[in-house]
Scaffold this active site. Structure first.
Site, PDB file in Angstrom:
ATOM      1  N   HIS A 158       0.818  -1.222   0.000  1.00  0.00           N
ATOM      2  CA  HIS A 158       0.000   0.000   0.000  1.00  0.00           C
ATOM      3  C   HIS A 158       0.847   1.265   0.000  1.00  0.00           C
ATOM      4  CE1 HIS A 158      -4.055  -1.821   0.803  1.00  0.00           C
ATOM      5  NE2 HIS A 158      -3.267  -2.848   1.040  1.00  0.00           N
ATOM      6  N   ASP A 163       3.742   9.516  -0.636  1.00  0.00           N
ATOM      7  CA  ASP A 163       2.571   8.715  -0.266  1.00  0.00           C
ATOM      8  C   ASP A 163       2.345   7.645  -1.323  1.00  0.00           C
ATOM      9  OD1 ASP A 163       0.315   7.977   1.179  1.00  0.00           O
ATOM     10  OD2 ASP A 163      -0.313  10.049   1.479  1.00  0.00           O
TER      11      ASP A 163
HETATM   12  O1  F6P Z   1      -1.316   2.481   4.391  1.00  0.00           O
HETATM   13  C1  F6P Z   1      -0.285   2.203   5.241  1.00  0.00           C
HETATM   14  C2  F6P Z   1      -0.751   1.749   6.607  1.00  0.00           C
HETATM   15  O2  F6P Z   1       0.340   1.332   7.368  1.00  0.00           O
HETATM   16  C3  F6P Z   1      -1.737   0.607   6.569  1.00  0.00           C
HETATM   17  O3  F6P Z   1      -1.096  -0.646   6.528  1.00  0.00           O
HETATM   18  C4  F6P Z   1      -2.517   0.856   7.791  1.00  0.00           C
HETATM   19  O4  F6P Z   1      -3.806   0.378   7.680  1.00  0.00           O
HETATM   20  C5  F6P Z   1      -2.530   2.371   7.924  1.00  0.00           C
HETATM   21  O5  F6P Z   1      -1.379   2.811   7.285  1.00  0.00           O
HETATM   22  C6  F6P Z   1      -2.596   2.839   9.370  1.00  0.00           C
HETATM   23  O6  F6P Z   1      -1.431   2.484  10.026  1.00  0.00           O
HETATM   24  P1  F6P Z   1      -1.377   1.835  11.475  1.00  0.00           P
HETATM   25  O7  F6P Z   1      -2.000   0.483  11.415  1.00  0.00           O
HETATM   26  O8  F6P Z   1       0.087   1.800  11.782  1.00  0.00           O
HETATM   27  O9  F6P Z   1      -2.131   2.749  12.379  1.00  0.00           O
END
Ligand code: F6P
Length: 465
Positions: free
Chosen positions: A155, A364
């Site tokens: 992602h 991003d």
């Molecule tokens: O999009 C990157 C990401 O790390 C996702 O894997 C995750 O859902 C989101 O950002 C939020 O991050 P975290 O789970 O570290 O709060």
């Protein structure tokens, strides 16, 4: 019948209190279409050996949630995932802190995921692993005898080889990715960077003329699958939320001022410090807007145990104080800065009310807020999107006002251009972007990935256990 099994670090059970992130929205859209299993960490840490997963079922989706040991979680999530891979993949070497202890915890959490997932697998499963927390999981599953199609979607951005080589075990990371049948990226840039890594490690001949990667007996299909949004649902959500109490109160409080809005997890990669300083430049350069614009920044706290996140939080509090202290009036606050989250529909309603959406990350993978802002607008009288060229979304949304987020004067000028843009131009740009969103929506994203996975060479099923 085949069943889709999605695996991600964090699982989000459906709830109304907070907006789910991009990954959760994507996984849910795939699973709700086909039914299936979502396996991951349920958000709890414990001091003893984690037990078997809980298996609640909601709306046809089974959620298999595991707990993680506190110390291991800290080294794996706060450490390796978010103090090594996250800064490295976003080109922020300054924030990176590598240690073998963290790397070992990353491996052992991936091993735990493999061990706990294995007994839940069925012979016809398609397994789709998500994001940088779980890169070694494919290899770990293969080592345990899983032969079913395995896919991985990143992602976040994939760094170029010169950046990736900073990571001591970078070769293992590339090797691990070759254990998947399908590896998906957000943009062409990421795919090119991956190819450069593969070429560096295995030679040019590893990339075949049809684009597939061949390493020994394994063939990997690496492709671009830009994540999208559910346009119709977001439009309806935004429209309805306009009349909700929260959105109405926010709107009334503007007292006729123009609204500029940002919604970002509080993360240094989102460029909020630069954005705040661009806004300050704007207020200095165009004093006629003083008292006539409100900038609402919603920035829910995130990864609060990681040092760089505590630092960015402090910088933003100071920047907000500085701008408000300098420019505010008795009846006007230039920046409203909120460290809290809102239900998704409420955010959509607020975005619809905004004249300008500011999405200016320093790097991003995609940035779904940019796409959500476009979907939330009233097509008859849409707001203007200011978008960073360093967000994956800029590849598709080139009708936005594109800016380099480091160029704070240029961003300040873009704010002025956005606020004074004639309706005809706003409509034209918006229609162009909406068309892009419709062409590649969230259903297309998950369908394309799952189809690619289905087509990957089926090997004899042998699930150890
Ligand atoms: O999009 C990157 C990401 O790390 C996702 O894997 C995750 O859902 C989101 O950002 C939020 O991050 P975290 O789970 O570290 O709060």
């Amino acid at each position: 019948m085949t069943r889709l099994v999605c695996v991600s670090n964090r699982i989000s059970l459906p709830r109304k209190s907070a907006a789910p992130g991009g990954l959760a929205v994507g996984v849910l859209s795939a699973l709700k279409r086909t039914g299936g299993l979502w396996f991951g960490w349920g958000g709890e840490t414990i001091d003893k050996e984690p037990g078997d997963p809980a298996l609640p079922v909601r709306e046809g989706v089974t959620y298999a949630t595991i707990e993680l040991r506190r110390r291991e979680f800290d080294l794996y999530y706060n450490g390796y995932a978010n103090e090594v891979l996250w800064p490295l993949f976003h080109y922020f070497l300054k924030g990176m802190r590598y240690s073998t202890e963290q790397h070992d915890a990353y491996q052992s959490v991936n091993q735990l995921f493999a061990e706990r997932l294995l007994p839940l697998l069925q012979p016809k499963d398609l397994i789709w692993v998500h994001d940088y927390h779980l890169i070694p999981l494919g290899r770990q599953l293969r080592e345990r005898g899983v032969r079913r199609p395995l896919g991985f979607f990143l992602h976040i951005p994939f760094p170029n080889i010169e950046m990736l080589r900073v990571l001591p075990p970078y070769a293992d990371l590339l090797h691990d990715l070759t254990h998947y049948d399908v590896v998906g990226f957000q943009t062409e840039n990421d795919l090119t960077a991956f190819h450069a890594g593969i070429t560096h490690l295995f030679g040019k001949e590893a990339i075949r003329s049809d684009g597939r990667i061949r390493i020994g007996e394994r063939t990997v299909r690496a492709e671009v699958f830009p994540i999208g949004v559910d346009v119709n649902t977001l439009q309806a959500e935004a429209f309805q939320a306009m009349s909700s109490d929260v959105v109405r109160r926010m709107y009334d409080s503007l007292m006729g001022r123009q609204l500029m809005m940002g919604v970002d997890r509080l993360d240094y990669s989102k460029g909020l410090v630069e954005r705040f300083s661009a806004y300050q430049h704007f207020l200095e350069a165009y004093p006629q807007y003083s008292g006539h614009i409100t900038y609402l920044q919603i920035a829910p706290l995130s990864r609060t145990d990681v040092r760089a996140y505590a630092e960015i939080r402090q910088s933003l509090e100071q920047a907000t104080g500085r701008t408000n202290g300098r420019f505010a009036d008795t009846d006007w606050t230039p920046i409203r800065y909120l460290n809290r989250n809102f239900p998704h529909a409420t955010l959509m309603g607020m975005l619809r009310a905004a004249n300008v959406g500011l999405v200016t990350p320093l790097r991003d993978g995609m940035n779904l807020v940019a796409k959500e802002f476009v979907a939330a607008q009233n097509p008859e009288d849409p707001g203007v999107l200011i978008l960073s060229t360093l967000a994956g979304a800029a590849r598709e949304l080139d009708a936005a006002l594109l800016v380099n987020p480091y160029d704070v004067r240029a961003v300040g000028h873009a704010i002025k251009v956005a606020l004074s843009m004639p309706r005809g131009e706003r409509r034209e740009r918006h229609a162009n972007m909406l068309e892009v969103l419709r062409r590649n929506d969230i259903a297309t994203w998950s369908r394309r990935f799952v189809e690619a996975l289905e087509k990957s060479v089926p090997a004899p099923v042998r699930i150890a256990g």
